[in-house]
Design an enzyme around this catalytic site. Sequence first.
Site, mmCIF file in Angstrom:
data_model
loop_
_atom_site.group_PDB
_atom_site.id
_atom_site.type_symbol
_atom_site.label_atom_id
_atom_site.label_comp_id
_atom_site.label_asym_id
_atom_site.label_seq_id
_atom_site.Cartn_x
_atom_site.Cartn_y
_atom_site.Cartn_z
ATOM 1 N N SER A 85 81.271 52.436 17.427
ATOM 2 C CA SER A 85 82.011 51.777 18.515
ATOM 3 C C SER A 85 83.531 51.836 18.318
ATOM 4 C CB SER A 85 81.554 50.327 18.671
ATOM 5 O OG SER A 85 80.242 50.311 19.179
ATOM 6 N N THR A 129 76.829 43.275 17.384
ATOM 7 C CA THR A 129 75.618 44.001 17.026
ATOM 8 C C THR A 129 74.784 43.145 16.079
ATOM 9 O OG1 THR A 129 74.744 46.143 16.346
ATOM 10 C CG2 THR A 129 76.753 45.421 15.228
ATOM 11 N N LYS A 160 73.482 39.007 17.990
ATOM 12 C CA LYS A 160 73.367 39.075 19.460
ATOM 13 C C LYS A 160 72.781 37.810 20.092
ATOM 14 C CE LYS A 160 73.099 44.063 20.124
ATOM 15 N NZ LYS A 160 72.444 45.152 20.839
ATOM 16 N N ASP A 168 73.556 46.623 27.400
ATOM 17 C CA ASP A 168 72.644 47.633 26.835
ATOM 18 C C ASP A 168 71.712 48.230 27.899
ATOM 19 O OD1 ASP A 168 73.550 47.626 24.194
ATOM 20 O OD2 ASP A 168 72.271 45.933 23.641
ATOM 21 N N GLY A 203 63.240 44.064 22.004
ATOM 22 C CA GLY A 203 64.433 43.632 22.736
ATOM 23 C C GLY A 203 65.021 44.746 23.595
ATOM 24 N N GLY A 241 69.751 59.603 23.572
ATOM 25 C CA GLY A 241 70.214 58.215 23.512
ATOM 26 C C GLY A 241 71.725 58.076 23.456
HETATM 27 P P1 ATR Z 1 64.177 46.565 19.395
HETATM 28 O O1 ATR Z 1 64.745 45.169 19.520
HETATM 29 O O2 ATR Z 1 65.147 47.606 18.957
HETATM 30 O O3 ATR Z 1 63.469 46.983 20.641
HETATM 31 P P2 ATR Z 1 61.855 45.626 17.930
HETATM 32 O O4 ATR Z 1 61.941 44.332 18.651
HETATM 33 O O5 ATR Z 1 61.668 45.637 16.465
HETATM 34 O O6 ATR Z 1 63.134 46.523 18.189
HETATM 35 O O7 ATR Z 1 60.687 46.469 18.646
HETATM 36 C C1 ATR Z 1 60.210 47.645 18.097
HETATM 37 C C2 ATR Z 1 59.175 48.260 19.040
HETATM 38 O O8 ATR Z 1 58.714 49.468 18.431
HETATM 39 C C3 ATR Z 1 57.961 47.396 19.300
HETATM 40 O O9 ATR Z 1 57.520 47.635 20.614
HETATM 41 C C4 ATR Z 1 56.953 47.947 18.279
HETATM 42 O O10 ATR Z 1 55.605 47.740 18.621
HETATM 43 P P3 ATR Z 1 54.878 46.305 18.302
HETATM 44 O O11 ATR Z 1 55.385 45.360 19.343
HETATM 45 O O12 ATR Z 1 53.437 46.590 18.453
HETATM 46 O O13 ATR Z 1 55.288 45.956 16.910
HETATM 47 C C5 ATR Z 1 57.276 49.408 18.357
HETATM 48 N N1 ATR Z 1 56.858 50.186 17.177
HETATM 49 C C6 ATR Z 1 57.380 50.160 15.934
HETATM 50 N N2 ATR Z 1 56.761 51.051 15.124
HETATM 51 C C7 ATR Z 1 55.810 51.664 15.888
HETATM 52 C C8 ATR Z 1 54.846 52.689 15.649
HETATM 53 N N3 ATR Z 1 54.729 53.258 14.449
HETATM 54 N N4 ATR Z 1 54.057 53.085 16.688
HETATM 55 C C9 ATR Z 1 54.175 52.514 17.894
HETATM 56 N N5 ATR Z 1 55.071 51.542 18.197
HETATM 57 C C10 ATR Z 1 55.870 51.120 17.217
#
Ligand code: ATR
Length: 278
Positions: A17, A62, A66, A103, A131, A241
């Site tokens: 950033s 970050t 947040k 975001d 999130g 991204g």
């Molecule tokens: P963020 O806030 O960046 O979105 P997060 O809240 O940790 O991060 O969410 C991570 C997401 O990745 C979740 O949807 C998680 O699935 P679960 O809700 O079932 O935990 C998903 N995720 C992480 N590892 C995964 C994997 N190996 N296969 C499929 N989904 C995965």
Amino acid sequence: MKKWYAVIGNPIEHSLSPLMHNTWMTSEERDAAYLPLHVLPENLEQAFEGMKLLGISGFNITIPHKETIIPLLDELDPLAEKMGAVNTVVRQGNGTYKGYNTDGLGFVKSLEDAVGKTHRDKQVLVIGAGGASRGICFALVQEGYTNITVANRTITKAQAICDELDVAAQALSLDEAEAQLAEFGIIVQTTSAGLNHSNFELPLSLENLSKTAIVADIVYNPLMTPFLAQSKEKGATVVTGLGMFIHQGALAYSYWTDVYPKAAVVEDVLLANLGGNK
Ligand code: ATR
């Protein structure tokens, strides 16, 4: 007087950033600077007080601040309130501080920058229910996308997001989404599966992906994630991204300065830092 801005987080040293915002500020010859500030969770309140005393005009937030910044702010934008997370704070004319979340809208801007605005009636599949997924789903609905499906490993979390949206949305398991993949015109990968660079796990198989699909990933390091690389091989249009990162920043910048800066001004310098090409 020189204006100053910042990004606060823990850790903070890898944030791109400062590079991005300082590049925009320099290109517009603004008398302003943007600093990375390392703030530990237990120091957030005091750090914010100090930043206010030193006249900060605005800042980004970050991980891990947040959510915890919210009770310290004077005002919250409705989208940030819905999301329960703030990534941008603006000092208003009367000296109060208002929180926003750019975001999700940054994602939609990046998508529409890449492929135009003519796809709003397509079926959108958002993979993941953390999130990032929530923010993107709210922003998609706010911008007029009406056909939303959320797929997640834990389906109850996908259903919880669908229940919060102002449009009818369906929740699917990853297996169901995999089987129905051909029906989706826009697919957004928000999970952390495959984030570990030595682990090329995909959240779901792309076997049934339509050639005409638009596939976006919110991960920008690496730029060409395994999910995007396989989608491209299957003929889909891919959106990295990096655009989301740039547009969440551009929106924040526009809230501070009333100018929406050009993505192209920062793209090359960010790409050079990520060691990649478009
Ligand atoms: P963020 O806030 O960046 O979105 P997060 O809240 O940790 O991060 O969410 C991570 C997401 O990745 C979740 O949807 C998680 O699935 P679960 O809700 O079932 O935990 C998903 N995720 C992480 N590892 C995964 C994997 N190996 N296969 C499929 N989904 C995965």
